[in-house]
Design an enzyme around this catalytic site. Structure first.
Site, PDB file in Angstrom:
ATOM      1  N   ASP A 125      20.126 109.662  29.566  1.00 18.51           N
ATOM      2  CA  ASP A 125      21.033 108.735  28.893  1.00 18.51           C
ATOM      3  C   ASP A 125      21.304 109.083  27.433  1.00 18.51           C
ATOM      4  O   ASP A 125      22.005 108.339  26.741  1.00 18.51           O
ATOM      5  CB  ASP A 125      20.524 107.301  29.038  1.00 18.51           C
ATOM      6  CG  ASP A 125      20.733 106.808  30.465  1.00 18.51           C
ATOM      7  OD1 ASP A 125      21.816 107.072  31.017  1.00 18.51           O
ATOM      8  OD2 ASP A 125      19.817 106.192  31.030  1.00 18.51           O
ATOM      9  N   ASP A 184      25.282 107.653  37.782  1.00 22.97           N
ATOM     10  CA  ASP A 184      25.547 107.306  36.371  1.00 22.97           C
ATOM     11  C   ASP A 184      25.550 108.541  35.466  1.00 22.97           C
ATOM     12  O   ASP A 184      26.209 108.567  34.425  1.00 22.97           O
ATOM     13  CB  ASP A 184      24.475 106.350  35.805  1.00 22.97           C
ATOM     14  CG  ASP A 184      23.959 105.312  36.768  1.00 22.97           C
ATOM     15  OD1 ASP A 184      23.943 105.573  37.986  1.00 22.97           O
ATOM     16  OD2 ASP A 184      23.532 104.241  36.295  1.00 22.97           O
TER      17      ASP A 184
END
Ligand SMILES: *[C@@H]1O[C@H](CO)[C@@H](O)[C@H](O)[C@H]1NC(C)=O
Ligand SMILES: *[C@@H]1O[C@H](CO)[C@@H](O)[C@H](O)[C@H]1NC(C)=O
Ligand SMILES: *[C@@H]1O[C@H](CO)[C@@H](O)[C@H](O)[C@H]1NC(C)=O
Ligand SMILES: *[C@@H]1O[C@H](CO)[C@@H](O)[C@H](O)[C@H]1NC(C)=O
Length: 419
Positions: A125, A184
């Protein structure tokens, strides 16, 4: 004359199993997208946020909860502050829009300080964390701190790449050969291109392209839906398991994951021009639109049971997919395709605004599903609000609506030609 209007509708009806594709051309753009409540609430949240803590989601009555820097969502609030600067640049500051109440760049910079610059605790991330630094370079292309931050985050992602698997590792597992990749992760690839531009290191682009090609092959089902998690064996490079983490079941489609995919593949097309990425984004978008209920409210998972009603929505997936569809529309050269995706984005924005716009809450939107299996839903979410604000920016930038939310002249003409 009758034939002119009926025939195309009839043909479209044959192509699209769901009415959702059809009925949106006359939709108005929700006024709330341009509401002064957006800058007012964002400024209030800035003032309420403790030093070195960032808002992630709200409690059930709309009050923000704040989290430490090494949280995957920390970059979204500073990116929201930059997005309001973008809006102010597009629209100017007026009494009505309230965009003049703060120096958004100064606030964005202040809230960027203390963000993590390595993968510790956030893994792949790092890409999301880079968003405010990428925005800083739009404002000040010479900012060395922002450049160094982007390069550090990109190196951290590149260090998670494995050539045998062909992907960057999303989540760490106790068995290091258990190599987990989530859909994601498509959103985290852009930082590799930005850093490749800054440093000239072309390997970063190759890593991003390999990750996207491998994900295209293994995460997307033949019908255009997606798995949330694919686990590879790092030693052999083979897929060992496909499953969900945040969805309803291993064979279901988690709506936010599907939206990350639509956005991620459209973005990879923007960055590389590879037509396979464009067609993958389209297939995923068609699945998304064909599985929406008639009211257009995005459910948290497309296969989650309807009973007992209501099946919880995910306003963050709705705001995100609106941006994904607008990005996809930008990638299309055909006017009809552009219009189809844009209309779908606007209809979804209308549905989610009607359901989830909450003047009394600290967040802009309610009805976010952070993580249904963890019983975390019916909240505001920081990235839902971010993508809601960004959607309006994109509509204005692409000359679809004015800063007051009116269709532009060219758009009105476009509707006439399109149907
Ligand atoms: C450069 O960017 C950093 C990181 O976003 C920010 O903290 C700093 O204030 C910026 N400096 C200047 C001179 O623009
Ligand atoms: C991956 O394969 C190796 C070699 O066959 C094996 O030792 C290891 O346990 C496997 N790891 C996983 C997570 O399946
Ligand atoms: C890379 O640099 C070129 C030329 O300045 C620019 O047009 C492009 O948008 C940049 N790409 C990224 C991903 O930053
Ligand atoms: C939306 O949120 C409200 C509470 O804020 C809840 O009562 C309602 O059931 C939710 N609807 C959906 C479709 O998630």
């Amino acid at each position: 004359m009758l034939g002119y209007t009926l025939l195309p509708l009839f043909l479209l009806g044959l192509l699209s199993p769901n009415l959702f594709h059809l009925v949106s051309s006359q939709a108005t753009v929700p006024r709330e997208l341009f509401s002064p409540l957006a800058p007012q609430k964002v400024l209030a949240t800035y003032k309420a946020s403790p030093s070195l803590q960032w808002p992630q989601y709200t409690d059930g009555s709309g009050r923000w909860l704040f989290f430490p820097p090494r949280t995957w969502t920390s970059g979204f609030f500073p990116a929201t502050l930059y997005a309001l600067n973008t809006r102010r640049q597009l629209c100017g500051a007026t009494d009505a829009n309230q965009l003049g109440i703060a120096d958004w760049v100064a606030l964005g910079r202040a809230k960027s300080r203390g963000l993590p610059l390595d993968a510790g605790g956030i893994g792949h991330d790092v890409g999301f964390i880079s968003f405010p630094f990428v925005e800083e370079l739009v404002v000040n292309p010479q900012n060395q701190t922002a450049k160094a931050s982007i390069n550090s985050l990109a190196s951290a992602l590149a260090a998670r790449f494995d050539g045998k698997v062909g992907c960057t590792r999303s989540w760490d597992a106790s068995d290091p050969t258990d190599f987990q990749v989530i859909i994601d992760n498509m959103m985290n690839l852009e930082v590799l291109f930005v850093s490749a531009n800054l440093t000239g290191n072309q390997d970063l682009k190759k890593i991003a392209i390999s990750h996207a090609l491998t994900t295209m092959k293994n995460h997307i089902r033949p019908d255009g839906s997606s798995w949330h998690v694919v686990e590879y064996n790092q030693t052999t490079g083979k897929v060992i398991r496909k499953r969900t983490a945040q969805g309803y079941s291993d064979s279901s489609t988690w709506a936010r994951g599907q939206a990350w995919g639509i956005y991620g593949f459209a973005n990879m097309h923007r960055l590389t021009g590879n037509p396979d990425f464009l067609s993958t984004s389209r297939r995923m978008a068609n699945y998304f639109l064909d599985h929406l209920p008639q009211d257009g409210v995005v459910p948290w998972d497309f296969q989650a049971p309807l009973n007992p009603p209501p099946r919880p929505a995910d306003s963050s997936a709705a705001a995100l997919v609106s941006n994904a569809l607008l990005l996809l529309a930008q990638q299309e050269t055909d006017a009809g395709a552009k219009k189809q995706w844009t209309d779908a984005a606007i209809r979804i924005l209308n549905s989610i605004t009607r359901l989830a716009w909450k003047p009394q809450w600290q967040s802009l939107l309610s009805n976010g599903t952070v993580n249904w299996p963890a019983n975390n839903y019916l909240t505001g979410i920081v990235y839902g609000d971010y993508y809601y604000i960004k959607a309006a920016n994109e509509l204005i930038k692409n000359n679809i609506v004015t800063c007051e939310g009116q269709w532009t002249q060219s758009r009105i003409l476009g509707v006439g030609i399109g149907l």
